[in-house]
Motif scaffolding. Structure first.
Motif, PDB file in Angstrom:
ATOM      1  N   PHE A  35       0.836  -1.194   0.000  1.00  0.00           N
ATOM      2  CA  PHE A  35       0.000   0.000   0.000  1.00  0.00           C
ATOM      3  C   PHE A  35       0.876   1.252   0.000  1.00  0.00           C
ATOM      4  N   ALA A  36       1.887   1.272   0.854  1.00  0.00           N
ATOM      5  CA  ALA A  36       2.741   2.451   0.957  1.00  0.00           C
ATOM      6  C   ALA A  36       3.515   2.681  -0.322  1.00  0.00           C
ATOM      7  N   GLY A  37       3.890   1.620  -0.996  1.00  0.00           N
ATOM      8  CA  GLY A  37       4.612   1.772  -2.253  1.00  0.00           C
ATOM      9  C   GLY A  37       3.774   2.479  -3.298  1.00  0.00           C
ATOM     10  N   GLN A  38       2.462   2.400  -3.170  1.00  0.00           N
ATOM     11  CA  GLN A  38       1.571   3.043  -4.124  1.00  0.00           C
ATOM     12  C   GLN A  38       1.285   4.491  -3.754  1.00  0.00           C
ATOM     13  N   THR A  39       1.469   4.866  -2.482  1.00  0.00           N
ATOM     14  CA  THR A  39       1.036   6.192  -2.054  1.00  0.00           C
ATOM     15  C   THR A  39       2.166   7.141  -1.690  1.00  0.00           C
ATOM     16  N   VAL A  86      -2.467   7.394   5.884  1.00  0.00           N
ATOM     17  CA  VAL A  86      -3.800   6.795   5.868  1.00  0.00           C
ATOM     18  C   VAL A  86      -3.660   5.346   6.310  1.00  0.00           C
ATOM     19  N   ILE A  87      -4.520   4.935   7.249  1.00  0.00           N
ATOM     20  CA  ILE A  87      -4.567   3.561   7.721  1.00  0.00           C
ATOM     21  C   ILE A  87      -5.876   2.964   7.227  1.00  0.00           C
ATOM     22  N   VAL A  88      -5.791   1.813   6.593  1.00  0.00           N
ATOM     23  CA  VAL A  88      -6.972   1.139   6.040  1.00  0.00           C
ATOM     24  C   VAL A  88      -7.185  -0.158   6.806  1.00  0.00           C
ATOM     25  N   TYR A  89      -8.386  -0.352   7.334  1.00  0.00           N
ATOM     26  CA  TYR A  89      -8.742  -1.554   8.091  1.00  0.00           C
ATOM     27  C   TYR A  89      -9.691  -2.400   7.256  1.00  0.00           C
ATOM     28  N   ARG A  90      -9.417  -3.708   7.182  1.00  0.00           N
ATOM     29  CA  ARG A  90     -10.231  -4.620   6.363  1.00  0.00           C
ATOM     30  C   ARG A  90     -10.695  -5.821   7.163  1.00  0.00           C
ATOM     31  N   ASP A  91     -11.824  -6.365   6.745  1.00  0.00           N
ATOM     32  CA  ASP A  91     -12.204  -7.697   7.189  1.00  0.00           C
ATOM     33  C   ASP A  91     -11.815  -8.637   6.046  1.00  0.00           C
ATOM     34  N   ASP A  92     -12.348  -9.829   6.019  1.00  0.00           N
ATOM     35  CA  ASP A  92     -11.958 -10.768   4.961  1.00  0.00           C
ATOM     36  C   ASP A  92     -12.437 -10.350   3.575  1.00  0.00           C
ATOM     37  N   GLN A  93     -13.497  -9.549   3.493  1.00  0.00           N
ATOM     38  CA  GLN A  93     -14.054  -9.197   2.193  1.00  0.00           C
ATOM     39  C   GLN A  93     -13.690  -7.807   1.693  1.00  0.00           C
ATOM     40  N   GLN A  94     -13.716  -6.802   2.570  1.00  0.00           N
ATOM     41  CA  GLN A  94     -13.585  -5.443   2.057  1.00  0.00           C
ATOM     42  C   GLN A  94     -13.062  -4.472   3.106  1.00  0.00           C
ATOM     43  N   VAL A  95     -12.765  -3.258   2.660  1.00  0.00           N
ATOM     44  CA  VAL A  95     -12.344  -2.181   3.551  1.00  0.00           C
ATOM     45  C   VAL A  95     -13.549  -1.782   4.400  1.00  0.00           C
ATOM     46  N   ALA A 124      -4.743  -4.589   8.500  1.00  0.00           N
ATOM     47  CA  ALA A 124      -4.598  -3.137   8.401  1.00  0.00           C
ATOM     48  C   ALA A 124      -3.361  -2.866   7.569  1.00  0.00           C
ATOM     49  N   SER A 125      -3.415  -1.810   6.813  1.00  0.00           N
ATOM     50  CA  SER A 125      -2.252  -1.365   6.050  1.00  0.00           C
ATOM     51  C   SER A 125      -2.221   0.149   6.128  1.00  0.00           C
ATOM     52  N   TRP A 126      -1.051   0.693   5.886  1.00  0.00           N
ATOM     53  CA  TRP A 126      -0.949   2.150   5.966  1.00  0.00           C
ATOM     54  C   TRP A 126       0.077   2.632   4.956  1.00  0.00           C
ATOM     55  N   GLY A 127      -0.016   3.908   4.667  1.00  0.00           N
ATOM     56  CA  GLY A 127       0.931   4.521   3.748  1.00  0.00           C
ATOM     57  C   GLY A 127       0.919   6.025   3.919  1.00  0.00           C
ATOM     58  N   ILE A 128       2.002   6.636   3.499  1.00  0.00           N
ATOM     59  CA  ILE A 128       2.131   8.086   3.544  1.00  0.00           C
ATOM     60  C   ILE A 128       1.292   8.688   2.436  1.00  0.00           C
ATOM     61  N   VAL A 129       0.568   9.734   2.745  1.00  0.00           N
ATOM     62  CA  VAL A 129      -0.248  10.416   1.749  1.00  0.00           C
ATOM     63  C   VAL A 129       0.683  11.181   0.817  1.00  0.00           C
ATOM     64  N   SER A 130       0.509  11.021  -0.475  1.00  0.00           N
ATOM     65  CA  SER A 130       1.353  11.706  -1.467  1.00  0.00           C
ATOM     66  C   SER A 130       1.351  13.202  -1.239  1.00  0.00           C
ATOM     67  N   GLY A 131       2.520  13.777  -1.394  1.00  0.00           N
ATOM     68  CA  GLY A 131       2.640  15.218  -1.272  1.00  0.00           C
ATOM     69  C   GLY A 131       2.977  15.688   0.121  1.00  0.00           C
ATOM     70  N   THR A 132       3.218  14.748   1.064  1.00  0.00           N
ATOM     71  CA  THR A 132       3.584  15.192   2.417  1.00  0.00           C
ATOM     72  C   THR A 132       5.029  14.867   2.694  1.00  0.00           C
TER      73      THR A 132
END
Length: 132
Positions: A35-39, A86-95, A124-132
């Protein structure tokens, strides 16, 4: 007189829960890196691999299963301190939930009870918001 040896180990239930928590950690670390590699902005000085973070896990009264109740950031190096993430929390199916935080050492993103008790949050996954 005979002697009987018996090997005593951890119960199967303890092994199950220990394995589950390890699986949470491994899945989260992998997802976070992806996730972080994308953001992450190319200009960012934050090396996310140097951030020590983990899960807050509690037994949910709503689902009867263990669920992520939040995340904590134990060590945040100077290059990452103050960055928006941004921290994203998921269950087995979706965010199921997204949190936006400012990274500092000791930060705990504790989810509201109605979020973590309504779902069995497993990742859970997290990443830095682009531009910060």
């Amino acid at each position: 007189m005979t002697s009987t040896r018996r090997r005593v180990g951890p119960s199967s239930e303890r092994l199950f829960w220990a394995g589950s928590l390890v699986a949470f950690a491994i899945a989260g670390m992998f997802a976070s890196a992806r996730f972080a590699g994308q953001t992450v902005s190319a200009a960012s000085t934050c090396d996310i691999s140097t951030v020590d973070w983990g899960y807050e896990v509690e037994l949910s009264p709503g689902t009867g299963a263990y669920s992520l109740a939040g995340t904590r950031f134990d060590r945040v190096p100077p290059g990452c301190a103050g960055a928006r993430a941004v921290i994203v929390y998921r269950d087995d199916q979706q965010v199921q939930h997204r949190s936006e935080v400012v990274l500092v050492a000791g930060l705990v993103d504790q989810l509201a009870d109605e979020v973590w008790t309504a779902h069995s949050l497993t990742r859970a996954s997290w990443g830095i918001v682009s531009g910060t």
